[in-house]
Scaffold this motif. Structure first.
Motif, PDB file in Angstrom:
ATOM      1  N   MET A 581       0.814  -1.223   0.000  1.00 24.24           N
ATOM      2  CA  MET A 581       0.000   0.000   0.000  1.00 24.24           C
ATOM      3  C   MET A 581       0.846   1.270   0.000  1.00 24.24           C
ATOM      4  SD  MET A 581      -2.891  -1.499  -0.093  1.00 24.24           S
ATOM      5  CE  MET A 581      -4.030  -0.137   0.072  1.00 24.24           C
ATOM      6  N   GLY A 582       2.025   1.201  -0.623  1.00 28.43           N
ATOM      7  CA  GLY A 582       2.868   2.377  -0.746  1.00 28.43           C
ATOM      8  C   GLY A 582       3.662   2.730   0.485  1.00 28.43           C
ATOM      9  N   ARG A 583       3.523   1.946   1.554  1.00 27.61           N
ATOM     10  CA  ARG A 583       4.188   2.300   2.818  1.00 27.61           C
ATOM     11  C   ARG A 583       5.712   2.219   2.711  1.00 27.61           C
ATOM     12  NH1 ARG A 583       1.219  -1.691   6.798  1.00 27.61           N
ATOM     13  NH2 ARG A 583       1.351  -2.969   4.920  1.00 27.61           N
ATOM     14  N   ASN A 584       6.195   1.381   1.798  1.00 32.50           N
ATOM     15  CA  ASN A 584       7.648   1.263   1.642  1.00 32.50           C
ATOM     16  C   ASN A 584       8.277   2.569   1.170  1.00 32.50           C
ATOM     17  OD1 ASN A 584       6.108   0.639  -0.720  1.00 32.50           O
ATOM     18  ND2 ASN A 584       7.996   0.074  -1.764  1.00 32.50           N
ATOM     19  N   LEU A 585       7.510   3.439   0.540  1.00 33.98           N
ATOM     20  CA  LEU A 585       8.037   4.707   0.046  1.00 33.98           C
ATOM     21  C   LEU A 585       8.259   5.726   1.165  1.00 33.98           C
ATOM     22  CD1 LEU A 585       5.836   5.184  -3.161  1.00 33.98           C
ATOM     23  CD2 LEU A 585       8.134   4.206  -3.003  1.00 33.98           C
ATOM     24  N   PHE A 586       7.754   5.431   2.353  1.00 38.55           N
ATOM     25  CA  PHE A 586       7.802   6.398   3.443  1.00 38.55           C
ATOM     26  C   PHE A 586       8.790   5.998   4.541  1.00 38.55           C
ATOM     27  CE2 PHE A 586       4.032   7.489   1.209  1.00 38.55           C
ATOM     28  CZ  PHE A 586       3.823   8.842   1.441  1.00 38.55           C
ATOM     29  N   SER A 587       9.754   5.144   4.204  1.00 36.71           N
ATOM     30  CA  SER A 587      10.712   4.702   5.221  1.00 36.71           C
ATOM     31  C   SER A 587      11.528   5.872   5.760  1.00 36.71           C
ATOM     32  CB  SER A 587      11.644   3.630   4.634  1.00 36.71           C
ATOM     33  OG  SER A 587      12.359   4.137   3.511  1.00 36.71           O
ATOM     34  N   THR A 588      11.885   6.821   4.903  1.00 40.97           N
ATOM     35  CA  THR A 588      12.645   7.987   5.365  1.00 40.97           C
ATOM     36  C   THR A 588      11.843   8.804   6.357  1.00 40.97           C
ATOM     37  OG1 THR A 588      13.820   8.084   3.248  1.00 40.97           O
ATOM     38  CG2 THR A 588      13.881  10.056   4.623  1.00 40.97           C
ATOM     39  N   PHE A 589      10.539   8.899   6.150  1.00 37.27           N
ATOM     40  CA  PHE A 589       9.678   9.607   7.093  1.00 37.27           C
ATOM     41  C   PHE A 589       9.721   8.943   8.470  1.00 37.27           C
ATOM     42  CE2 PHE A 589       6.665  12.523   4.720  1.00 37.27           C
ATOM     43  CZ  PHE A 589       7.358  12.498   3.520  1.00 37.27           C
ATOM     44  N   ARG A 590       9.579   7.610   8.490  1.00 41.59           N
ATOM     45  CA  ARG A 590       9.559   6.894   9.771  1.00 41.59           C
ATOM     46  C   ARG A 590      10.893   7.028  10.496  1.00 41.59           C
ATOM     47  NH1 ARG A 590       6.498   3.501   6.406  1.00 41.59           N
ATOM     48  NH2 ARG A 590       8.339   2.296   5.810  1.00 41.59           N
ATOM     49  N   GLU A 591      11.967   7.142   9.747  1.00 36.67           N
ATOM     50  CA  GLU A 591      13.296   7.238  10.362  1.00 36.67           C
ATOM     51  C   GLU A 591      13.577   8.632  10.918  1.00 36.67           C
ATOM     52  OE1 GLU A 591      15.818   6.096   7.179  1.00 36.67           O
ATOM     53  OE2 GLU A 591      15.204   3.981   7.220  1.00 36.67           O
ATOM     54  N   THR A 592      12.962   9.659  10.346  1.00 39.68           N
ATOM     55  CA  THR A 592      13.323  11.034  10.709  1.00 39.68           C
ATOM     56  C   THR A 592      12.227  11.789  11.435  1.00 39.68           C
ATOM     57  OG1 THR A 592      12.586  11.840   8.529  1.00 39.68           O
ATOM     58  CG2 THR A 592      14.904  11.220   8.754  1.00 39.68           C
ATOM     59  N   VAL A 593      11.034  11.234  11.529  1.00 39.60           N
ATOM     60  CA  VAL A 593       9.894  11.967  12.085  1.00 39.60           C
ATOM     61  C   VAL A 593      10.119  12.308  13.564  1.00 39.60           C
ATOM     62  CG1 VAL A 593       8.612   9.869  12.741  1.00 39.60           C
ATOM     63  CG2 VAL A 593       7.362  11.989  12.234  1.00 39.60           C
ATOM     64  N   SER A 594       9.628  13.468  13.959  1.00 38.62           N
ATOM     65  CA  SER A 594       9.699  13.875  15.363  1.00 38.62           C
ATOM     66  C   SER A 594       8.572  13.221  16.159  1.00 38.62           C
ATOM     67  CB  SER A 594       9.600  15.399  15.483  1.00 38.62           C
ATOM     68  OG  SER A 594       8.293  15.854  15.163  1.00 38.62           O
ATOM     69  N   GLY A 595       8.625  13.366  17.476  1.00 37.35           N
ATOM     70  CA  GLY A 595       7.579  12.827  18.332  1.00 37.35           C
ATOM     71  C   GLY A 595       6.286  13.612  18.219  1.00 37.35           C
ATOM     72  N   ALA A 596       5.231  13.066  18.825  1.00 45.74           N
ATOM     73  CA  ALA A 596       3.898  13.665  18.698  1.00 45.74           C
ATOM     74  C   ALA A 596       3.854  15.094  19.234  1.00 45.74           C
ATOM     75  CB  ALA A 596       2.875  12.801  19.432  1.00 45.74           C
ATOM     76  N   GLU A 597       4.559  15.361  20.338  1.00 44.78           N
ATOM     77  CA  GLU A 597       4.444  16.686  20.961  1.00 44.78           C
ATOM     78  C   GLU A 597       5.063  17.778  20.113  1.00 44.78           C
ATOM     79  OE1 GLU A 597       4.905  18.857  25.313  1.00 44.78           O
ATOM     80  OE2 GLU A 597       5.631  16.816  25.046  1.00 44.78           O
TER      81      GLU A 597
END
Length: 607
Positions: A581-597
């Motif tokens: 479902m395209g999730r493999n394209l967002f690996s960089t996002f998961r690696e660099t994303v900040s926390g919820a706050e």
């Protein structure tokens, strides 16, 4: 009544301004640099030829002459989202209105717009939060041509308005306006929809009955009528002064809706006049308007998603806010709205009872808003306590209601439904999170129950269906944060957990995921940070640990004697597969994303 702003609000605003001084200065310096570059433009003949090639002859002449303002349209139109389907006709509508006021327009770009209602409980929901940052980047691409004097943003739903606004703020030198399309007509009452959902969860209603109920609830073009993130977005745009007054909740495909769109174009053209650009979005979105946005969210019992989105929006303007700011404001801001899920009324009934004009009126009069802000209209929020009426096919504004049309839906700020806002920040040895208490009965403010640990919301539903949760239980759902899987909403859990609560069990939820604007009666400590897969203490919880969620004292505690001495170990259980479902394209996002706050964003670092 008084127009003096509450002392505590002034103190909190000053604290935010002091904290943000360096980053806000950097932001404004960037905007001034962009303003200089925009004023110079320096487009070559080839640049101009490409930009105007497909324009009608009249528009092309005006654009080449450079004497008319040129407006960008950034649209999130698609016809799968009911809220966005009305936008199909807006570009042509706006072009005609712009010509009336000596301006030209072009659709600069479309941005992605996914429907969280469609992807709830599906793998695609793992792209939802990340889509906000993609929208912000898409907006930047759209405006990168440096050919426009102002921008119109067409967006409604959950991540779309925050993403558009984050992108717009990178072009803060441009006058800008947001134009909504309005809510769908009221369908099946939300209370009945909730009843059938819970009956289906208990096995007492068929799938056919459930589908019929859902189809009657979501039945036409327009925004969904419960007070979730989409409608919270529209409240925020209005209370921040980024709509024309009264635009938020007028139904689509009506004469007054079209007239409001015309008025929006008229105002934007006025702001974008060549001789004196005014009311730039960088000047509108400042510390005071961000505080007003938080206040509006708390006073109306809006979506918990905005405890993620507003920090990201604020940071896009160089302003640093955190959950402590929400919590401090929540202690003094009254809850004055009862809209589903923390009441029976839908958004159309809210609008009929006085809507945003009355909300703004009573909050200003009782000192709960900064009135001295800049809006698209100029100085002062007072104009947004007016309401639009249609006379001779033109919008006129009249003084809005000074009393509520239905005190069961909107109260006076002096006699609120609750003296405190709808959110609390809970802190303890498990971590730090948000709980929306506006829909939770006070009897459930204190829950102590044994933990049952899960790593997938579908496993929670399966355990419910198998009768494994027929007891006092604190559901611990791990691996749902931004770094794990993009932080999907977990609204699928609401019906089964609500059914357990109605059976008399002490039930709560603790998760590093989101629960959305549809968070209901079950006490849920959500968005726990640090998340489990980021070495968060939430990952140390074991089955059977006694967990205490105390909304009164804003604490979240694991009562196990050895809890604080447990060693944090990384586990693959909090990391899910991302191959479909395209999730493999967002690996960089998961690696660099900040926390919820800090906004769950790839653009900002954790504090």
């Amino acid at each position: 009544m008084t127009n003096m702003t509450h002392k505590k609000i002034i103190e909190i605003t000053k604290k935010i301004a002091d904290r943000s001084q360096a980053s806000r200065t950097d932001y404004l310096d960037m905007i001034e640099e962009a303003q200089t570059a925009h004023s110079a433009k320096g487009l070559s003949a080839g640049n101009v030829a490409h930009a105007t090639a497909a324009c009608p002859v009249g528009d092309k002449k005006s654009m080449i002459a450079g004497d008319w303002a040129h407006l960008a349209i950034i649209t999130a139109y698609n016809d799968m989202l009911s809220a966005h389907q009305p936008y199909e006709r807006y570009p042509n509508l706006i072009r005609g209105f712009a010509r009336e006021f000596n301006a030209t327009t072009q659709v600069a770009s479309g941005v992605p717009a996914m429907c969280d209602g469609v992807t709830q409980g599906q793998p695609g929901m793992e792209l939802s939060l990340f889509s906000r940052d993609v929208i912000a980047m898409s907006t930047a691409v759209a405006l990168s041509h440096n050919t426009f004097d102002a921008a119109i943003y067409l967006g409604i739903c959950d991540k779309i308005v925050p993403g558009l606004l984050m992108g717009a703020l990178q072009f803060g030198h441009l006058p800008s306006i947001f134009i909504p399309s309005g809510p769908m007509p009221s369908g099946l009452p939300n209370e009945e929809k909730s009843r059938v959902r819970k009956a289906y969860a208990r096995g007492e209603a068929s799938r056919e009955e459930l589908l019929e109920t859902e189809m009657k609830s979501y039945h036409s073009a327009g925004t969904c009528t419960f007070y979730g993130t989409a409608n919270s977005n529209q409240m925020l745009m209005e209370i921040m002064g980024l709509h024309v007054p009264g635009a938020a909740f007028v139904p689509p495909e009506t004469d007054i809706r079209d007239a409001l769109t015309r008025e929006a174009v008229k105002q934007l053209v006025e702001n974008a006049q060549k001789t004196q650009t005014k009311n730039r979005i960088a000047d509108i979105v400042n510390e005071k308007s961000i505080v007003n946005a938080m206040i509006g969210l708390l006073a109306t019992g809006g979506s918990t998603n905005h405890t993620i989105h507003l920090p990201a929006i604020a940071r896009a303007a160089g302003i640093l806010i955190n959950w402590d700011d929400f919590d401090e404001l929540s202690q003094i801001i009254p809850l004055i709205c009862k809209i589903y899920p923390n009441g029976k009324a839908d958004i159309n009934q809210f609008h009929a009872a006085g809507g945003m004009s009355y909300v703004i009126r009573t909050l200003i009069d009782n000192g709960y808003l900064h009135e001295d802000v800049k809006t698209i209209l100029g100085d002062g929020l007072e104009a947004f306590a007016s309401e639009p009426v249609l006379k001779n096919n033109e919008i006129k504004w009249r003084i809005g209601p000074t009393t509520s049309g239905d005190a069961n839906i909107i109260s006076d700020a002096r006699t609120p439904f609750s003296k405190n806002g709808g959110f609390r920040v809970v802190t303890g040895n498990i971590g730090r999170g948000i709980i929306k208490i506006s829909a939770v009965k006070p009897d459930h403010y204190l829950i102590t129950a044994p933990a049952h640990v899960f790593y997938d919301q579908n496993d929670v539903v399966a355990a419910f269906e198998n009768g494994e949760l027929e007891k006092d239980v604190m559901i611990i759902l791990l691996g749902q944060g931004p770094k794990s899987n993009g932080m999907p909403e977990l609204h699928k859990l609401t019906p089964p957990l609500s059914a357990l609560l109605e059976k008399g069990f002490n039930v709560g939820l603790v998760t590093d995921g989101r629960m959305s604007g549809a968070s209901g009666a079950v006490p849920a400590a959500i968005q726990i940070t640090p998340e489990a897969s980021d070495n968060g203490f939430l990952g140390l919880v074991k089955d059977g640990d006694m967990i205490c969620l105390d909304c009164n004292n804003a604490t979240l505690t694991n009562l196990a004697d050895d809890f604080t001495s447990r060693e944090i170990k990384s586990t693959d259980k909090t990391k899910t597969s991302h191959k479909t479902m395209g999730r493999n394209l967002f690996s960089t996002f998961r690696e660099t994303v900040s926390g919820a706050e800090t906004g769950g964003s790839i653009f900002f670092e954790d504090m």
